[in-house]
Enzyme design. Structure first.
Site, short mmCIF file in Angstrom:
data_model
loop_
_atom_site.label_atom_id
_atom_site.label_comp_id
_atom_site.label_asym_id
_atom_site.label_seq_id
_atom_site.Cartn_x
_atom_site.Cartn_y
_atom_site.Cartn_z
N THR A 24 1.34 15.95 2.69
CA THR A 24 0.50 15.47 3.78
C THR A 24 0.98 15.98 5.13
O THR A 24 0.31 15.77 6.15
CB THR A 24 0.50 13.92 3.83
OG1 THR A 24 1.85 13.46 3.99
CG2 THR A 24 -0.09 13.36 2.54
N LYS A 28 -12.05 -0.67 -10.07
CA LYS A 28 -13.25 0.16 -9.90
C LYS A 28 -14.07 0.32 -11.18
O LYS A 28 -14.70 1.36 -11.40
CB LYS A 28 -12.88 1.53 -9.33
CG LYS A 28 -12.41 1.46 -7.88
CD LYS A 28 -12.47 2.80 -7.19
CE LYS A 28 -12.28 2.66 -5.69
NZ LYS A 28 -12.42 3.94 -4.97
N GLY A 85 -1.77 7.66 -7.76
CA GLY A 85 -2.01 6.97 -6.50
C GLY A 85 -3.48 6.64 -6.29
O GLY A 85 -4.35 7.03 -7.07
N ASP A 86 -3.74 5.87 -5.23
CA ASP A 86 -5.10 5.47 -4.86
C ASP A 86 -5.76 4.59 -5.91
O ASP A 86 -7.00 4.53 -5.98
CB ASP A 86 -5.99 6.70 -4.59
CG ASP A 86 -5.36 7.67 -3.60
OD1 ASP A 86 -4.97 7.22 -2.51
OD2 ASP A 86 -5.25 8.87 -3.92
N GLU A 87 -4.97 3.90 -6.71
CA GLU A 87 -5.55 3.07 -7.76
C GLU A 87 -6.05 1.73 -7.24
O GLU A 87 -6.82 1.05 -7.91
CB GLU A 87 -4.50 2.77 -8.86
CG GLU A 87 -3.95 4.00 -9.54
CD GLU A 87 -2.64 4.45 -8.90
OE1 GLU A 87 -1.94 5.27 -9.51
OE2 GLU A 87 -2.33 3.99 -7.78
N THR A 125 -5.22 8.09 3.85
CA THR A 125 -4.36 8.68 4.88
C THR A 125 -4.89 10.01 5.38
O THR A 125 -4.94 10.27 6.57
CB THR A 125 -2.94 8.86 4.33
OG1 THR A 125 -2.39 7.56 4.07
CG2 THR A 125 -2.04 9.57 5.33
N GLN A 151 2.62 5.35 -3.40
CA GLN A 151 2.28 6.40 -4.36
C GLN A 151 2.14 5.81 -5.77
O GLN A 151 1.60 4.74 -5.90
CB GLN A 151 3.30 7.54 -4.32
CG GLN A 151 3.28 8.35 -3.03
CD GLN A 151 4.09 7.69 -1.93
OE1 GLN A 151 5.18 7.19 -2.15
NE2 GLN A 151 3.55 7.70 -0.73
N PRO A 153 -11.04 14.87 0.05
CA PRO A 153 -11.75 14.47 -1.18
C PRO A 153 -10.75 14.41 -2.33
O PRO A 153 -9.92 15.29 -2.49
CB PRO A 153 -12.78 15.58 -1.39
CG PRO A 153 -12.90 16.26 -0.07
CD PRO A 153 -11.57 16.12 0.60
N THR A 165 5.93 13.09 -4.99
CA THR A 165 6.44 12.63 -3.71
C THR A 165 7.96 12.76 -3.72
O THR A 165 8.54 13.26 -4.68
CB THR A 165 5.98 11.19 -3.43
OG1 THR A 165 6.24 10.86 -2.07
CG2 THR A 165 6.66 10.20 -4.36
N GLY A 176 -1.72 5.41 1.59
CA GLY A 176 -2.42 4.34 2.29
C GLY A 176 -3.04 3.35 1.34
O GLY A 176 -3.36 3.68 0.19
N HIS A 177 -3.19 2.14 1.82
CA HIS A 177 -3.90 1.10 1.08
C HIS A 177 -5.11 0.69 1.90
O HIS A 177 -5.00 0.46 3.11
CB HIS A 177 -3.03 -0.14 0.87
CG HIS A 177 -1.79 0.11 0.08
ND1 HIS A 177 -1.78 0.89 -1.06
CD2 HIS A 177 -0.52 -0.32 0.25
CE1 HIS A 177 -0.55 0.92 -1.56
NE2 HIS A 177 0.22 0.20 -0.78
N LYS A 206 -3.62 -0.46 -5.26
CA LYS A 206 -2.45 -1.34 -5.25
C LYS A 206 -2.52 -2.36 -4.13
O LYS A 206 -2.09 -3.50 -4.29
CB LYS A 206 -1.17 -0.50 -5.12
CG LYS A 206 -0.91 0.40 -6.33
CD LYS A 206 0.37 1.18 -6.19
CE LYS A 206 0.34 2.20 -5.08
NZ LYS A 206 -0.65 3.26 -5.28
#
Length: 428
Positions: A128, A330, A12-14, A299, A223, A303, A238, A40-41, A16
């Site tokens: 979460t 990134k 996740g967090d890539e 979300t 996710q 860290p 998840t 989150g996005h 998307k």
């Protein structure tokens, strides 16, 4: 016209949402098909930054119809908050469509999620606490509340009464918490009925008719592959299918109509929550990636754990999802590093594994085998063509493509919408 799927290749967090936004002007529908507001996005449009948790990223693109389909679990309080926040910033939110078959996250789901996680102590999964898992558990146990139930108060009350008859026993007798009243749950859910009424529909039929009319449909996974309930690092996953197969069950569109699978992968690796992470860094290199990449959860604000790029995971994602294109994000975060290690295989008790070990214990004990690549010092944020990148950055992309199982079709070189190097067309 095609149906295109975007999923995450790591934990996740890539980025998307960034990839969805990149394609936004090329598509007619953007569909969220799994998960809830547990991810989150972050999407940057000009000088504006938007943090989306439940809504599809397509909500930010004029002319696109955003869809929350049947595979999603919906926290109506969060939905209202996001719609009001975006509406207050001038975003047209009237286009949103919501599946009548989507399940609802209730107050008792959130409560059970939090107390259960605390009860686990050292065995915590890293949830979460937003009620996602308990809502999916109720769905599988056939005691869930669906969006359509809000429009029949009698059925809604019966379902809440049946759910709380057992759950209150658990809350009171096991967790020493107060019982939750049926009326407070029913009244809370009914308070959202007027808000959602204009957006509720048969989203499966809506998408079928869109495809029949030649529209382009984009599926946006919540996710990522390594968090998929079946194919991820179980149990640190998840509660839904975040891989390509979940798009069909989570939307009602048959799998043969999805002809492009785009997987988003960072130029390094991050993870939030507990679970195995072979390339995780505990030194100044990890701190550098976290600081330069601003690696804090959209979300939760937690860290993110940071590590080097993991090629076996990318290959696994390519295989599980049938990836046709990778979007590498990134890359700019790596600027300034003298050398950049890449995990090319694992060492498990002296045995080399070129692919992900099937055994969970082996993956927990996997040590990365690295190959090092020379870094670059140039600022690459202004690059718009592959040729604009420094030679070492080009070589890094080429090497990752060769070892990741599919072509890299776009590269993110900064947080802004236009800071992308496109190598291949992602839709045509």
């Amino acid at each position: 016209m095609p149906a295109v799927l975007i999923t995450g290749a790591q934990w996740g967090d890539e980025g998307k949402g960034r990839a969805t936004d990149l394609l936004g002007s090329r598509v007619d529908y953007v569909v969220k098909f799994n998960g809830g507001n547990n991810a989150g996005h972050t999407v940057v449009v000009g000088d504006e930054k938007y943090a989306l948790h439940l809504l599809p990223s397509g909500i930010l693109t004029p002319g696109v119809t955003p869809v929350i389909s049947n595979g999603v679990v919906v926290d109506l309080e969060v939905l209202r908050g996001e719609l009001e926040a975006l509406g207050g910033r001038g975003v047209d939110v009237s286009r949103l469509k919501l599946s009548a078959n989507a399940h609802v996250i209730t107050a008792y789901h959130r409560t059970l999620d939090k107390v259960t996680e605390r009860f686990l102590g050292k065995r915590q999964i890293g949830t979460t606490g937003r009620g996602i898992g308990p809502a999916y558990a109720d769905k599988i146990n056939r005691v869930g509340i669906r969006i359509q139930d809000l429009f029949d108060e009698g059925i809604l009350r019966q379902k809440v009464e049946a759910a709380l008859e057992f759950k209150n026993q658990v809350l009171v007798k096991i967790y020493n918490r107060r019982a939750i009243g049926v009326d407070e749950v029913v009244d809370d859910l009914l308070s959202y009925r007027e808000m959602i009424a204009p957006m509720v529909c048969d989203t499966g039929l809506l998408l079928h008719e869109a495809m029949q009319a030649g529209k382009t449909v984009l599926f946006e996974a919540g996710q990522a592959t390594m968090l998929d309930i079946d194919h991820g690092t179980y149990p640190f996953v998840t509660s839904s299918n975040a891989t390509a197969g979940g798009a069909s069950t989570g939307s009602g569109l048959p799998p043969h109509q999805i002809d492009r699978v785009i997987s988003v992968v960072k130029a390094y690796t991050t993870r939030v929550g507990a679970g195995p992470f072979p390339t995780e860094l505990f030194d100044e290199s990890g701190d550098y990636l976290r600081k330069q990449g601003f690696e804090f959860g959209t979300t939760t604000g937690r860290p993110r754990r940071c590590g080097w790029y993991d090629a076996p995971i990318a290959r696994y994602a390519a295989r599980i999802n049938g990836v046709t294109d990778f979007v590498l994000t990134k890359l700019d975060v790596l600027s300034g590093l003298e050398t950049i290690p890449v995990c090319v295989a694992y060492d498990v008790n002296g045995v080399r594994h070129d692919e992900m070990p099937v055994n969970q214990s082996d993956f927990h004990h996997a040590k990365p085998i690295y190959e090092e690549f020379p870094g670059w010092n140039e600022d690459i944020s202004g690059a718009r063509r592959f040729e604009d990148l420094p030679k070492n950055a080009q070589d890094y992309i080429i090497a990752l493509e060769a070892m990741s199982g599919s072509r890299i079709s776009a590269v993110g070189v900064g947080p802004e919408r236009e800071q992308v190097v496109v190598l291949h067309d992602l839709v045509g």
